[in-house]
Design an enzyme around this catalytic site. Structure first.
Site, PDB file in Angstrom:
ATOM      1  CB  THR A 197       5.146  -9.075  -0.649  1.00  0.00           C
ATOM      2  OG1 THR A 197       6.552  -9.345  -0.587  1.00  0.00           O
ATOM      3  CG2 THR A 197       4.409 -10.167   0.114  1.00  0.00           C
ATOM      4  CE  LYS A 234      11.958  -8.508   2.189  1.00  0.00           C
ATOM      5  NZ  LYS A 234      10.689  -8.304   1.497  1.00  0.00           N
ATOM      6  CG  ASP A 261       1.900  -2.046   1.912  1.00  0.00           C
ATOM      7  OD1 ASP A 261       2.496  -2.660   0.993  1.00  0.00           O
ATOM      8  OD2 ASP A 261       1.941  -0.801   2.033  1.00  0.00           O
ATOM      9  CE  LYS A 286       4.443  -0.176   4.020  1.00  0.00           C
ATOM     10  NZ  LYS A 286       4.805  -1.094   2.905  1.00  0.00           N
ATOM     11  N   GLY A 301       4.597  -2.942  -3.984  1.00  0.00           N
ATOM     12  CA  GLY A 301       5.795  -3.764  -3.898  1.00  0.00           C
ATOM     13  C   GLY A 301       5.530  -5.171  -4.400  1.00  0.00           C
ATOM     14  N   GLY A 355       9.874   0.548  -2.232  1.00  0.00           N
ATOM     15  CA  GLY A 355       9.221   0.698  -3.528  1.00  0.00           C
ATOM     16  C   GLY A 355       8.878   2.132  -3.872  1.00  0.00           C
ATOM     17  CD  GLU A 359       4.055   1.486   0.657  1.00  0.00           C
ATOM     18  OE1 GLU A 359       4.140   0.548  -0.149  1.00  0.00           O
ATOM     19  OE2 GLU A 359       5.018   1.886   1.339  1.00  0.00           O
ATOM     20  CG  ASP A 388      11.273  -2.178   2.260  1.00  0.00           C
ATOM     21  OD1 ASP A 388      11.274  -2.872   1.240  1.00  0.00           O
ATOM     22  OD2 ASP A 388      10.781  -1.031   2.303  1.00  0.00           O
TER      23      ASP A 388
END
Length: 260
Positions: A36, A129, A89, A102, A34, A105, A111, A92
């Site tokens: 970030t 978030k 990580d 999450k 993603g 992406g 993940e 969202d």
């Protein structure tokens, strides 16, 4: 470079830069997927080049693997690593208990596998978030392509019994074709608006035939690092029960892209 960033990108950047400090030489580190997480990979690449940091990274998607190799990070598979010291990580959404949504992406399966094979998981995110209750962001559910419409119907039927506000489900698309995950699966996005009992929902969804995994990460995240556009970062540690704030300094001519 930093002076050209929007406030939201500055927030992601400072969170990623602070999180990179947790990576030490010799570690095996899960690298998320993603926007970030991409900042994190670039920050770690800079540490590899400028500070001699040496660690092995386990990417959670093909695009993260490509970026990691480009910036000089040694990439290995999870099978080669065996177990990880740390995974960093994005998310969202996250709530006050550090439960997550999450998968925006499209890499939720890898993940979740990587995060749960780690001694610790750190989430990096901007302040937007953080939510009181999960669910405003559509919940991704990875399903196998065979019979996906049947899986969708069963999901919608199951949602009737759940404490959620919305029950609409949509197949994620990539142009005119279904979005395909790295594992060759589809993603159904559940537009729930609010999830009253995330733990119960996660268990129910994964019992439906055809479902591979869902994007609810419950009791997996240990620490969240929240970035702000003015350079502040807030660190919340769920295990220690602590919240700390500091400022991450960066100069206007930072260039994390020079080797890309």
């Amino acid at each position: 470079m930093s002076g050209e960033l929007s406030p939201i990108d500055k927030a992601k950047f400072v969170a990623a830069k602070r999180a990179a400090d947790y990576v030490q030489s010799g570690m095996r580190v899960g690298l998320g997927t993603g926007s970030t997480a991409a900042w994190l990979v670039r920050c770690l690449g800079e540490k590899v080049r400028e500070e001699g940091l040496r660690f092995r990274g386990v990417p959670t998607s093909t695009r993260t693997a490509e970026l990691a190799r480009e910036v000089g990070i040694e990439v290995i598979s999870l099978d080669e690593a065996g177990w990880l010291d740390l995974t960093i990580d994005g998310a969202d959404e996250f709530d006050s208990e550090l439960n997550l949504i999450k998968g925006g992406g499209g890499a939720l399966l890898q993940e979740k596998i990587v995060a749960t094979a780690s001694d610790e998981m750190i989430v990096i995110a901007d302040a937007a978030k953080h939510v009181e209750t999960l669910g405003a962001f559509p919940l991704p559910v990875e399903v196998i392509p065979f019979g996906w419409t049947a899986s969708q119907a069963l999901l919608e039927e199951a949602l009737v019994t759940m404490d959620v506000l919305g029950r609409k489900t949509t197949l994620r698309m990539n142009g005119e074709r279904p979005y395909i995950t790295d594992e060759g699966n589809y993603i159904l996005d559940l537009h729930l608006s609010r999830i009253g009992n995330a733990r119960q929902l996660a268990m129910l969804v994964n019992q439906i035939p055809g479902v591979v995994e869902n994007g609810l990460f419950i009791d997996i995240c240990d620490r969240v690092i929240i970035g702000y556009g003015d350079g502040r970062v807030e660190t919340r540690d769920i295990n220690a029960g602590t919240v700390s704030e500091e400022r991450v300094e960066f100069v206007e001519d930072d260039n994390l892209f020079r080797d890309i």
